[in-house]
Design a protein around this motif. Structure first.
Motif, PDB file in Angstrom:
ATOM      1  N   ASN A  74       0.872  -1.170   0.000  1.00 35.64           N
ATOM      2  CA  ASN A  74       0.000   0.000   0.000  1.00 35.64           C
ATOM      3  C   ASN A  74       0.910   1.222   0.000  1.00 35.64           C
ATOM      4  O   ASN A  74       1.405   1.638   1.045  1.00 35.64           O
ATOM      5  N   THR A 134      -9.056  -1.387  -4.874  1.00 30.74           N
ATOM      6  CA  THR A 134      -7.643  -0.992  -4.847  1.00 30.74           C
ATOM      7  C   THR A 134      -7.220  -0.475  -6.219  1.00 30.74           C
ATOM      8  O   THR A 134      -7.959  -0.612  -7.188  1.00 30.74           O
ATOM      9  N   ILE A 182      -2.247  -6.153  -3.314  1.00 34.18           N
ATOM     10  CA  ILE A 182      -2.395  -4.701  -3.234  1.00 34.18           C
ATOM     11  C   ILE A 182      -3.535  -4.438  -2.263  1.00 34.18           C
ATOM     12  O   ILE A 182      -4.667  -4.858  -2.498  1.00 34.18           O
ATOM     13  N   THR A 183      -3.225  -3.763  -1.164  1.00 29.63           N
ATOM     14  CA  THR A 183      -4.233  -3.549  -0.120  1.00 29.63           C
ATOM     15  C   THR A 183      -4.843  -2.158  -0.158  1.00 29.63           C
ATOM     16  O   THR A 183      -5.753  -1.872   0.608  1.00 29.63           O
ATOM     17  N   GLY A 184      -4.351  -1.312  -1.008  1.00 26.36           N
ATOM     18  CA  GLY A 184      -4.873   0.051  -1.158  1.00 26.36           C
ATOM     19  C   GLY A 184      -4.432   0.590  -2.499  1.00 26.36           C
ATOM     20  O   GLY A 184      -5.106   0.440  -3.498  1.00 26.36           O
ATOM     21  N   ALA A 189      -5.518  -8.223  -6.105  1.00 29.06           N
ATOM     22  CA  ALA A 189      -5.990  -6.862  -5.836  1.00 29.06           C
ATOM     23  C   ALA A 189      -7.504  -6.908  -5.655  1.00 29.06           C
ATOM     24  O   ALA A 189      -8.210  -7.500  -6.473  1.00 29.06           O
TER      25      ALA A 189
END
Length: 147
Positions: free
Chosen positions: A37, A88, A64-66, A84
């Motif tokens: 992130n 995100t 992918i967390t953000g 993802a």
């Protein structure tokens, strides 16, 4: 191994140091899960982490967390598997820099930025072309030479 990189991609960031230490200390075949992130940062550090992930013999999964933008998007390209969630983002862009000086320094800086952008795009296009080739049954050579 599980690890999270969040915030700027800069070499004095503790999550980057911790990641590098953990990658050196795990077994060659051990799977690695990395959460990202970040809005990005140092392109060359992104290339370094990407290559570290590529060289690892175990399965590397990046989630992918953000946001995975700029140098963080390059890091993601080193994974065997990218996850993802729908909310995100992955952002790839041409390299940018700040520079001051005379015309000679400005021209050199422009040339350097173009080289970094080309390297970044080569990494991303090779991954996407490989994914397309795998899904479509088309060879990688044909994907790159499609007109």
């Amino acid at each position: 191994m599980k690890h999270k990189i969040k915030g700027d991609i800069i070499n004095w960031k503790s999550s980057i140091w911790d990641f590098n230490y953990q990658m050196k200390s795990i077994k060659e075949e051990e799977d690695s899960d990395l959460s990202v992130n970040s809005y990005g940062g140092d392109a060359f550090l992104g290339f370094d982490i990407c290559n570290t992930l590529k060289d690892h013999k175990g399965l590397v999964t990046v989630t992918i967390t953000g946001m995975a933008a700029s140098a963080a998007s390059v890091i993601c390209m080193g994974a065997d598997k990218i996850r993802a969630h729908a909310n995100t983002m992955l952002m790839v862009h041409n390299a940018q820099t700040f520079v001051g000086g005379d015309a000679k320094k400005l021209r050199k800086a422009a040339d350097d930025v173009e080289k970094v952008s080309q390297t970044d795009m080569d990494i991303v296009l090779r991954l996407w072309a490989g994914a397309f080739a795998g899904l479509s049954g088309t060879g990688l050579y044909e994907v790159f030479n499609y007109r």
